[in-house]
Design a protein around this motif. Structure first.
Motif, PDB file in Angstrom:
ATOM      1  N   ILE A  19      49.996  40.670  42.598  1.00  0.00           N
ATOM      2  CA  ILE A  19      49.310  41.534  41.685  1.00  0.00           C
ATOM      3  C   ILE A  19      47.881  40.933  41.921  1.00  0.00           C
ATOM      4  N   ASP A  20      46.992  41.875  42.318  1.00  0.00           N
ATOM      5  CA  ASP A  20      45.487  41.176  42.201  1.00  0.00           C
ATOM      6  C   ASP A  20      44.837  41.122  40.869  1.00  0.00           C
ATOM      7  N   PRO A  21      44.527  40.045  40.581  1.00  0.00           N
ATOM      8  CA  PRO A  21      43.967  39.988  39.080  1.00  0.00           C
ATOM      9  C   PRO A  21      42.955  41.410  38.798  1.00  0.00           C
ATOM     10  N   GLY A  59      50.338  32.683  36.197  1.00  0.00           N
ATOM     11  CA  GLY A  59      50.441  31.672  37.043  1.00  0.00           C
ATOM     12  C   GLY A  59      50.161  32.493  38.489  1.00  0.00           C
ATOM     13  N   GLY A  60      51.337  33.388  38.447  1.00  0.00           N
ATOM     14  CA  GLY A  60      51.379  34.229  39.848  1.00  0.00           C
ATOM     15  C   GLY A  60      50.107  34.810  40.374  1.00  0.00           C
ATOM     16  N   VAL A  61      49.639  35.583  39.305  1.00  0.00           N
ATOM     17  CA  VAL A  61      48.429  36.378  39.279  1.00  0.00           C
ATOM     18  C   VAL A  61      47.251  35.526  39.552  1.00  0.00           C
ATOM     19  N   VAL A  62      47.083  34.557  39.001  1.00  0.00           N
ATOM     20  CA  VAL A  62      46.250  33.405  39.324  1.00  0.00           C
ATOM     21  C   VAL A  62      45.881  33.115  40.910  1.00  0.00           C
ATOM     22  N   ASN A  75      45.394  35.550  45.122  1.00  0.00           N
ATOM     23  CA  ASN A  75      44.410  35.603  46.077  1.00  0.00           C
ATOM     24  C   ASN A  75      44.177  34.184  46.804  1.00  0.00           C
ATOM     25  N   SER A  76      45.202  33.258  46.612  1.00  0.00           N
ATOM     26  CA  SER A  76      44.984  32.108  47.509  1.00  0.00           C
ATOM     27  C   SER A  76      45.860  32.154  48.736  1.00  0.00           C
ATOM     28  N   GLU A  77      45.581  31.395  49.684  1.00  0.00           N
ATOM     29  CA  GLU A  77      46.031  31.501  50.920  1.00  0.00           C
ATOM     30  C   GLU A  77      47.573  31.084  51.142  1.00  0.00           C
ATOM     31  N   PHE A  78      48.135  30.486  49.943  1.00  0.00           N
ATOM     32  CA  PHE A  78      49.400  30.240  49.838  1.00  0.00           C
ATOM     33  C   PHE A  78      50.295  31.354  49.322  1.00  0.00           C
TER      34      PHE A  78
END
Lengths: 199, 624
Positions: free
Chosen positions: B75-77, B261-264, B267-270
C-alpha cells in the motif's frame, strides 16, 4: 520561390554512402521539405491524410530512392498505392496534383554502360522508369527527366561531391522556376550542359 | 508422547501436507484445509496435540503480524491516506452497531452488563487472517468487497487497542499478571498517567515512521551490500520482530505496528526483496495459526452445552452478517459485493482469543463462559469459509449480478464463437480490438461491477469463476472455436487451461502469460499460443530508446521483429530444458541463471550484424 518536397525512401539509409552525401547537401536547403518515408513509417502504416496535405503544400515533388531490381523500394510503392487515390490524384475529379512537377532522383550500383541494349541490363534506366513516368502523367503532373547517380560502387569522393552539388543546383533551378530539361530534350538531368561544366 | 518439539512439528506439518491438498482438491480454500487439519490432529480426534495448542496459537499469531506487514508493503502511503474515510466510516459503523446489538443480545440472555460488554467487544471483531488469506487466494483484493473488508479489518486492529485498554476498567480486581499474547512482558506504560501513555503511543508511531526512513533502509542497504542472502532474511525478520516488540512495549497491537512499518517501506527499493523473503514465513505461520485454531476447538464444552453454543453461534453469525449487510448498504455497495462482505467478515476473529483470555484474568468472565466463547469463536472461523462457498455457489448466482443474461438469438448466432476470460486491463484491450472488427467475444469475469457495466455496453458477459466447468459450459465452450485467457493470476490460468484441454481439446487456446516462467509452464502444458506481457512492449521501448539515439527506425523495426521471433524460439527450446532441471530454490538466483542463458543465446546467434539486405557497402567491397 517554389516549395520542394523530397520524398525519400531508403530501407538502409545508414549504410548508403552515396545517399548520405546527396541528402546532406539538400536536406536543410531553404524551402525544401525532406520527408524520410522509412523513418516515418517503419511499420509501413502510411498516414495518407498527412501525405496528401504535404503534397498539396508543395509544387515540386522529388521521388528520391535507390534503384532496386529496376524499381523503387517497397515503401515507395506502398506510398504510391495508398496516397495517389482515385478521385484525388486521378480520375474524373482527381486533380489535386495537376500541374506539379515531378523529378525522380535515383542511385544505381551499375554504371550507365550496363543500362542499354548492349549492356547486361538490356534497357535504359529511362525505360525502366516508365511506370513512374506514366503514374505522374496520369495524375496530371509534369515528369522531368530523372537525375541519376550511377555506378555508385566505384564513385570517388570527388565525383560523389560533384553529384551532390548538381542535385543542389537542380533544386535551385526548380525553385526559381528556371527552365529545366524535359524528358524529350535529354535523357538525364545530368546531361544539362551547364551542369556538365562542373565536372 | 506429545512432548518433544520435533514430534509436534511433524504432527503439524503432516496435518497440513495431508489436509490442504484435499481441501484444494474439492475447491475449498486452504484456510479451511488448515482448520480441518487442526481439528483432526487436535485433542478430540487423534489427540496428537493437547493443551499446548493454545501456546502454539499465540506463537502462530505472529503469522498475522507478518501478513499485515506484507499488506502494508503493498500500500502506497498516499493510497492509505485516501482510504481513511472508509476505514473510519465503515469500520466504525460495523464495530459500533455490532457491539450495540450483541450487547443487547447478551443482556437479554441474562448476563451481567460487564460480561455482555466484554463479549460484545470480542464479537464485533472479525478475522484478519482468514479474510485476507481468502481474498488473496481468490484474487479479490482489488474489488469493492476486498477494499471494504480490508478497511473494516484495519479499523478493528486499531480499536482493539482501546478495547484492551478499557477492559481493566470493567474489572474489580487488578490484573496480577497481564499474560495476553500481545503483552507477554509487562507493559512498560501501565503505571504512567494516561496523557503520558498517549504520548508514548504517538511517539512510537513516529518512531516507526522515521525508523523506516532513516534506520531500516540504510540497514537493508548494508545487508544487501554483503551479498550474503540469509542476512537479508535475518534483517527482514528483525524488522518485523522489532516493530512488534516496540508495539507490545507501549501496548499497541503488533499487527497494526507491522502494517504501519510495511506502509513506510512500501516505496523503498527493498519492497520486493522483503516480500519474497517474508512470504514463506508468513504462509507457514498462518497455516500453523489456522491449525491451532482448529485444534483449540474444545468439543467437550460443546458436548456439555450443545444448545447454548449452537444458539450463540447462530446468533453471532446472523447478527454480524446483518450488520455487515447494512453497513454495505449504507456505503452503497452493490448487492453481490455486499453479500460477499456479509459472509466474508461474519466470523469472530483471532483478537477474541486475546480479549477473552485477558477478561478471564481480570475476573470479568468465568472459565465456563470463556471456554464457551472460545469454542464459538473457533467454530465461526470454521463455519464462515463454508458459508462463503455456499454463498458463492447458491445465493450469488440468483441474486446480485446474474451469471448470465438472456440475449437476443441473432447475437449469439455468430459463426465463430470466441470466449474471452478476464476483462481487466489486458482483456479489455483484446476485447475492444476484437469488437472493432465486429467480433463479439463472450466475456467471463469475476468482478460484478465490471460485468454490469459490460452488459450495459451490450457485451455478452458471464459472471463468476472461470475455472468452473459449468460456467464455461453455459458460456458455450462446447461450440467455441477459441478461448482467450487474459487472467491476471497464473494459478487461475493454469487451472483454466488444464480444464479446457482435458474436456474440450478442440478449443484453440490463446493464453496471456505474465512472464517466461508462466510461459514455460504453459508450453509444457501443451499450449501453442502464448502471449507474454513482458515481450512486445519491452522491445518496443528499447526500439524507441535506440531510435532516440539516432538509429534508423525501419532497421530497428526489422531487428525487433527478429528479436521477438528468436526470443519465442528460445522460449520453446528452454521450456523443454526447464522441465528436466531440478527446481531452483531462490527465485532471484533462478532469474539470474535465466538471464545468463538468454544473453548467451543472443551472443551465439549474433543477429545484430547479419542483416545485409540493401547494403551497398557489401557489393562495393566485392567489386573492388
Amino acid at each position: 520561390m517554389k516549395e520542394v518536397l523530397i520524398i525519400f525512401a531508403h530501407p538502409k539509409f545508414e549504410q548508403s554512402r552515396t545517399n548520405k552525401t546527396l541528402v546532406q547537401n539538400v536536406k536543410s536547403k531553404q524551402a525544401v521539405t525532406f520527408h524520410d518515408l522509412y523513418e516515418r513509417y517503419p511499420d509501413f502504416d502510411i498516414d495518407v491524410d498527412y501525405e496528401k496535405q504535404l503534397l498539396e503544400e508543395h509544387e515540386v515533388i522529388i521521388w528520391h530512392h535507390p534503384f532496386y531490381w529496376y524499381s523503387c523500394p517497397p515503401l515507395m510503392k506502398q506510398w504510391i498505392d495508398l496516397v495517389l487515390e482515385y478521385g484525388w490524384a486521378y480520375g474524373p475529379e482527381g486533380n489535386a496534383l495537376a500541374g506539379k512537377k515531378v523529378l525522380q532522383v535515383i542511385t544505381t550500383g551499375g554504371s550507365e554502360k550496363v543500362y542499354c541494349a548492349e549492356g547486361r541490363n538490356m534497357y535504359s534506366v529511362n525505360q525502366f522508369l516508365r511506370p513512374f513516368e506514366q503514374t505522374a502523367r496520369l495524375c496530371g503532373m509534369k515528369y522531368l527527366s530523372p537525375f541519376a547517380v550511377m555506378g555508385t560502387h566505384r564513385l570517388s569522393e570527388k565525383e560523389l561531391e560533384n553529384y551532390a552539388t548538381q542535385y543542389r543546383q537542380i533544386l535551385t533551378c526548380l525553385q526559381n522556376d528556371q527552365p529545366i530539361q524535359s524528358l524529350k530534350d535529354c535523357v538525364f538531368q545530368n546531361d544539362l550542359p551547364e551542369l556538365k561544366n562542373l565536372n | 508422547m506429545t512432548g518433544s518439539i520435533l514430534f509436534q512439528a511433524i504432527v503439524f506439518l503432516a496435518g497440513a501436507v495431508f489436509c490442504v491438498p484435499i481441501a484444494k482438491r474439492f475447491g475449498l480454500s486452504s484456510v479451511l484445509g488448515y482448520l480441518l487439519a487442526g481439528i483432526l490432529i487436535g485433542p478430540f480426534l487423534l489427540g496428537f496435540v493437547g493443551e499446548e495448542g493454545g501456546d502454539i496459537l499465540h506463537f502462530a499469531e505472529f503469522g498475522v503480524v507478518m501478513m499485515l506487514f506484507l499488506i502494508g508493503l503493498e500500500i502506497d502511503p498516499k493510497d492509505f491516506w485516501k482510504m481513511r474515510k472508509t476505514i473510519v466510516g465503515m469500520g466504525g459503523a460495523q464495530v459500533a452497531v455490532t457491539m450495540l446489538l450483541s450487547h443487547g443480545l447478551f443482556l437479554i440472555m441474562g448476563f451481567d452488563w460487564k460480561v455482555a460488554l466484554t463479549v460484545s467487544m470480542a464479537v464485533s471483531l472479525s478475522s484478519t487472517a482468514i479474510t485476507l488469506q481468502t481474498l488473496k487466494e481468490k484474487g479479490l483484493f482489488n474489488t469493492t468487497y476486498g477494499a471494504s473488508s480490508f478497511s473494516i479489518l484495519l479499523f478493528q486492529d486499531i480499536i482493539v487497542i482501546f478495547m484492551l485498554g478499557a477492559l481493566p476498567l470493567l474489572s474489580t480486581v487488578a490484573p496480577s499478571h497481564s499474560t495476553d499474547s500481545h503483552g507477554d512482558g509487562v507493559n512498560l506504560l501501565d503505571n504512567l498517567p494516561l496523557w503520558l501513555q498517549t504520548l508514548a503511543i504517538l511517539l512510537s508511531v513516529v518512531a516507526i515512521i522515521s525508523a523506516g526512513r532513516y534506520l531500516i533502509v540504510p540497514m537493508l542497504r548494508l545487508a544487501a551490500r554483503t551479498r550474503v542472502r540469509e542476512l537479508l532474511t535475518a534483517s527482514a525478520l528483525l524488522i518485523v520482530l522489532g516493530i512488534s516488540f516496540l508495539m507490545e512495549l507501549v501496548g499497541l497491537s503488533p499487527a497494526l505496528g507491522a502494517f504501519l512499518g510495511g506502509v513506510v517501506l512500501a516505496n523503498s527499493e527493498f519492497k520486493h526483496e522483503l516480500e519474497s523473503t517474508l512470504e514463506p514465513f508468513k504462509d507457514l505461520l498462518l497455516g500453523l495459526f489456522f491449525m491451532a485454531v482448529g485444534a483449540s476447538i474444545n468439543f467437550m464444552v460443546i458436548r456439555e452445552n450443545p444448545g447454548m453454543i449452537s444458539g450463540i453461534l447462530v446468533a453471532v453469525i446472523v447478527l454480524k452478517a446483518v450488520v455487515l449487510f447494512m453497513v454495505g448498504a449504507i456505503f452503497k455497495m452493490k448487492l453481490d459485493q455486499r453479500l460477499l462482505l456479509t459472509v466474508g467478515l461474519a466470523q469472530i476473529g483471532e483478537f477474541a482469543f486475546v480479549l477473552l483470555s485477558f477478561a478471564f484474568q481480570l475476573n470479568i468472565l468465568d472459565k465456563v463462559l470463556m471456554d464457551m466463547m472460545l469454542v464459538v469463536t473457533a467454530l465461526t472461523m470454521t463455519l464462515t469459509p463454508i458459508l462463503a462457498i455456499l454463498n458463492e455457489r447458491l445465493i450469488l448466482p440468483r441474486y446480485g449480478t446474474k451469471e448470465s443474461e438472456k440475449r437476443p438469438v441473432d447475437h449469439i448466432a455468430k459463426k465463430h464463437k470466441v470466449i474471452l476470460v478476464g476483462f481487466g486491463h489486458f482483456g479489455s484491450t483484446v476485447g475492444r480490438f476484437l469488437r472493432s472488427y465486429g467480433v463479439e467475444a463472450t466475456i467471463l469475469d469475476h468482478d460484478s461491477g465490471r460485468v454490469d457495466f459490460l452488459r450495459k455496453m451490450g457485451f455478452e458477459v458471464y459472471y463468476g469463476d472461470a475455472t468452473r466447468m459449468d460456467l464455461l459450459e453455459s458460456a458455450g465452450i462446447a461450440d467455441a472455436d477459441i478461448l482467450i485467457s487474459a487472467v491476471d493470476y497464473p494459478d487461475t490460468t493454469f487451472k483454466l487451461v488444464e480444464l479446457v484441454k482435458k474436456k474440450y481439446p478442440n478449443v484453440k487456446l490463446m493464453v496471456r502469460a505474465r512472464n517466461r516462467y508462466d510461459a514455460y509452464e504453459l508450453i509444457n502444458m501443451g499450449v501453442e499460443n502464448i502471449y507474454r506481457e513482458s515481450l512486445d512492449t519491452s522491445v518496443k521501448l528499447a526500439c524507441d530508446v535506440l531510435s532516440r539515439m539516432g538509429f534508423r527506425k525501419y532497421t530497428l523495426h526489422r531487428q525487433a521483429q527478429k528479436f521477438i521471433k528468436s526470443d519465442e524460439e528460445g522460449l520453446r527450446r528452454l521450456a523443454k530444458q526447464s522441465r528436466h532441471e531440478e527446481e531452483y530454490i531462490f527465485k532471484a538466483r533462478e532469474e539470474i541463471a535465466m538471464q545468463e542463458k538468454l544473453l548467451e543465446e543472443d551472443l551465439r546467434r549474433g543477429f545484430f550484424t547479419d542483416d545485409h539486405h540493401w547494403d551497398s557497402e557489401q557489393m562495393r567491397l566485392a567489386q573492388q
